[in-house]
Design a protein around this motif. Structure first.
Motif, PDB file in Angstrom:
ATOM      1  N   PRO A  44      -2.980  -3.954  -8.157  1.00 47.51           N
ATOM      2  CA  PRO A  44      -1.713  -4.377  -7.486  1.00 47.51           C
ATOM      3  C   PRO A  44      -0.547  -3.215  -8.118  1.00 47.51           C
ATOM      4  O   PRO A  44      -0.787  -2.757  -9.033  1.00 47.51           O
ATOM      5  N   ASN A 101      -6.728   0.363  -2.604  1.00 46.84           N
ATOM      6  CA  ASN A 101      -7.198  -0.606  -3.310  1.00 46.84           C
ATOM      7  C   ASN A 101      -6.058  -1.517  -3.866  1.00 46.84           C
ATOM      8  O   ASN A 101      -6.000  -1.591  -5.364  1.00 46.84           O
ATOM      9  N   VAL A 102      -5.390  -2.120  -3.181  1.00 44.81           N
ATOM     10  CA  VAL A 102      -4.246  -2.818  -3.640  1.00 44.81           C
ATOM     11  C   VAL A 102      -4.694  -4.260  -4.321  1.00 44.81           C
ATOM     12  O   VAL A 102      -4.308  -4.678  -5.318  1.00 44.81           O
ATOM     13  N   ASP A 103      -6.028  -4.819  -3.765  1.00 42.54           N
ATOM     14  CA  ASP A 103      -6.417  -5.923  -4.704  1.00 42.54           C
ATOM     15  C   ASP A 103      -6.695  -5.780  -5.868  1.00 42.54           C
ATOM     16  O   ASP A 103      -6.443  -6.602  -6.666  1.00 42.54           O
ATOM     17  N   THR A 104      -7.536  -4.495  -6.198  1.00 52.00           N
ATOM     18  CA  THR A 104      -7.845  -4.325  -7.682  1.00 52.00           C
ATOM     19  C   THR A 104      -6.884  -3.773  -8.486  1.00 52.00           C
ATOM     20  O   THR A 104      -6.856  -3.722  -9.531  1.00 52.00           O
ATOM     21  N   GLN A 109       0.687  -0.989  -0.202  1.00 50.54           N
ATOM     22  CA  GLN A 109       0.184  -0.121  -0.029  1.00 50.54           C
ATOM     23  C   GLN A 109       0.927   1.124  -0.018  1.00 50.54           C
ATOM     24  O   GLN A 109       0.267   2.548  -0.363  1.00 50.54           O
ATOM     25  N   SER A 133       0.015  -8.796 -13.910  1.00 47.40           N
ATOM     26  CA  SER A 133      -1.447  -8.409 -13.875  1.00 47.40           C
ATOM     27  C   SER A 133      -1.860  -7.234 -14.482  1.00 47.40           C
ATOM     28  O   SER A 133      -1.132  -6.448 -14.547  1.00 47.40           O
TER      29      SER A 133
END
Length: 572
Positions: free
Chosen positions: A223, A218-221, A42, A262
């Protein structure tokens, strides 16, 4: 003078354990925060912009939070006094550790100053980085308004910057005014600047809500380092292609990050941290404020001055009375006289405590400095009284006087040893005067079975301050068939001319008056030989030279298996 590990552990072990724990906590907190900002996903984009300046500034801030909370606790005098008086809650070792509360307060203060310098230096680098590495890609991450903005403008136009400058100025004033030379030469400067701590904490809490540094939410969506096919290059205005995405080395990737494998699902969003400083300091700050309120209410009623006595060598004795005032021998009070200074207070040891039979209590103060000189003028307007050898009681209308306390001190522990050695230098005899008064009232009630009293003075007349008390206690113990209970040795360090206490009533003191200075090692050997395999409490209140010598002797090889536990008087 060889060091004895057993004696060293008895005297120094506890405080060094506390020191190691404190240093360990600071080190662990610094390293943990540094790694968090260096490697956590983050903070990837923020770290890419600011580099090590981010990690060092946040790590030092964590250490500052810890010490800003701890520095208040040693100053909660009433709480410490209550703990010291409860023998069920605190052992003797624990109570002796409380004697180092002032030292711990100073250590935390030094740590705050050192890490403030580190914190400020790191943020100066961060201000430069915000200007030079202005991000067109993530505008919300910037503090600078545009690329190349003057870092001084950034500092002086943001809440963290302005409050940071104020905090540095306050710390500078407090730290410099706390130096030994200023405290000795002008205690008033130290006292007033130290009370800037109130402004310091208010500004500190405002400083923490600035929100200059932000983390990615929003590290999940998104990266860190992921490919954004629809991103527009801010310089060319064209769409980015996979082959145009910058390739970064492994060292620039966050630990565990796989963003470069990704595609971004959405744009990165950033948010300022919830301020944590108040979580650290609110508890100790509320505790300290509650104590100060309690002390204000307790000290709001003035005392009644019963008498003022002028003693030789510029020493004044003040006898007072106050409803519901209770104190233990060895404790001290803080004196405030509004006619001299409405805010300023000075600590003085109680030389006589209230008992069931008498409600009065008293202090002895030496006239040194502006405050004591002005206070003495209000109490004794006739300066000719200072020249009298015998005390003179002066009845008159006295100024209003307020006291705060009583507060605990190491001298309270004199009664908790079977054998105690009390060493006083000049006016440093005051902590032991109340102890001797308590023994005069009822010596049988205490654990103490033998007390060695050593008093060193430069002038013969100084011994008259408590000559009557010493003779009365000596006579009482002889009448009770305990002449070995109280061992008196008086030393006159100024050997000019033949001097002695010629009065008949002071014959017991005259025979125990020696010219010169004590031979400390020989004295310890004699005490050790007479009290083999016992613990002897050593209490000192006097010049640094005497204190340093006694401290070394207590840590040296044990005399006849006797352990000497060192206790030094120090006002908080």
């Amino acid at each position: 003078m060889a060091l004895s590990w057993r004696s060293w552990i008895a005297n120094e072990g506890g405080k060094h354990i506390i020191l190691v724990v404190w240093l360990g906590a600071n080190t662990w907190l610094f390293w943990r925060t540094f790694i968090l900002y260096y490697s956590s996903p983050q903070y990837y984009y923020l770290h890419k912009m600011l580099g090590l300046g981010l990690c060092i500034s946040r790590a030092s801030a964590s250490v500052l939070n810890l010490n800003s909370s701890l520095v208040l606790l040693p100053m909660c005098r009433s709480m410490l006094t209550c703990l010291r008086g409860s023998h069920k809650l605190m052992s003797r070792k624990g109570r002796r550790l409380m004697d180092k509360s002032k030292t711990f307060h100073m250590a935390c203060g030094v740590a705050i100053c050192v890490f403030s310098a580190v914190h400020v230096s790191a943020h100066l680098v961060n201000a430069l980085s915000f200007s030079v590495r202005y991000s067109e890609e993530f505008p919300s991450l910037n503090v600078a308004r545009h690329r190349g903005e003057d870092p001084r403008i950034i500092i002086l136009t943001t809440v963290p910057g302005v409050t940071g400058v104020l905090l540095v100025l306050i710390l500078f004033l407090m730290f410099t005014a706390s130096s030994y030379c200023i405290r000795v030469s002008s205690y008033e400067i130290f006292w007033y600047t130290h009370n800037l701590f109130i402004v310091f904490y208010v500004v500190l809490l405002v400083h923490a809500i600035g929100g200059a540094l932000k983390y990615q939410t929003n590290v999940d969506t998104h990266p860190p380092g992921c490919f954004r096919p629809n991103r527009t290059d801010p310089k060319t205005g064209s769409s980015a292609h996979p082959e145009q995405e910058p390739v970064l080395g492994a060292s620039e990737l966050p630990v565990g990050g796989d963003g470069f494998n990704s595609i971004c699902k959405e744009e990165a969003r950033f948010q300022a941290h919830f301020p944590e400083t108040w979580l650290w300091v609110s508890g100790p700050l509320c505790l300290y404020c509650a104590e100060r309120l309690y002390r204000y209410v307790r000290s709001s009623t003035p005392v009644t001055i019963v008498s003022v006595v002028s003693h030789p060598c510029n020493v004044i004795e003040v006898r007072m009375v106050k409803n519901s005032f209770k104190a233990r021998p060895g404790q001290y009070i803080v004196l405030n006289c509004p006619s001299v200074s409405s805010l300023e207070g000075h600590p003085f040891t109680l030389t006589a405590c209230p008992t069931e039979r008498k409600a009065t209590f008293g202090i002895h103060l030496r006239v040194v400095g502006d405050w004591t000189e002005r206070f003495t003028e209000l109490l004794l307007p006739d300066p000719s009284m200072d020249s009298e050898i015998l005390p003179i009681v002066n009845q008159r209308r006295y100024p209003k006087l307020y006291i705060d306390g009583p507060f605990g001190s190491p001298s309270e522990e004199v009664f908790n040893y079977e054998v105690s050695l009390c060493v006083a230098g000049g006016i440093g005899v005051t902590p032991f005067a109340s102890v001797l008064n308590a023994l005069l009232d009822e010596w049988q009630r205490y654990k103490l079975r033998r007390i060695y009293f050593i008093w060193v003075c430069r002038e013969l007349q100084s011994f008259y301050w408590f000559a009557d008390l010493l003779c009365a206690l000596h006579q009482k113990l002889w009448q009770d068939n305990r002449p070995d209970y109280f061992n008196i040795q008086l030393y006159l360090s100024n050997a000019e001319g033949l001097q002695n206490m010629s009065e008949e009533r002071y014959r017991a003191l005259s025979s125990r008056l020696l010219i010169g200075r004590p031979r400390w090692k020989l004295l310890f050997e004699e005490i050790g030989k007479a009290n083999k395999h016992k613990r002897v409490g050593v209490f000192c209140c006097g010049p640094k030279g005497i204190s340093k010598t006694l401290h070394k002797l207590c840590n040296s090889n044990r005399f006849f298996g006797t352990t000497f536990e060192y206790n030094k008087e120090s006002f908080s």
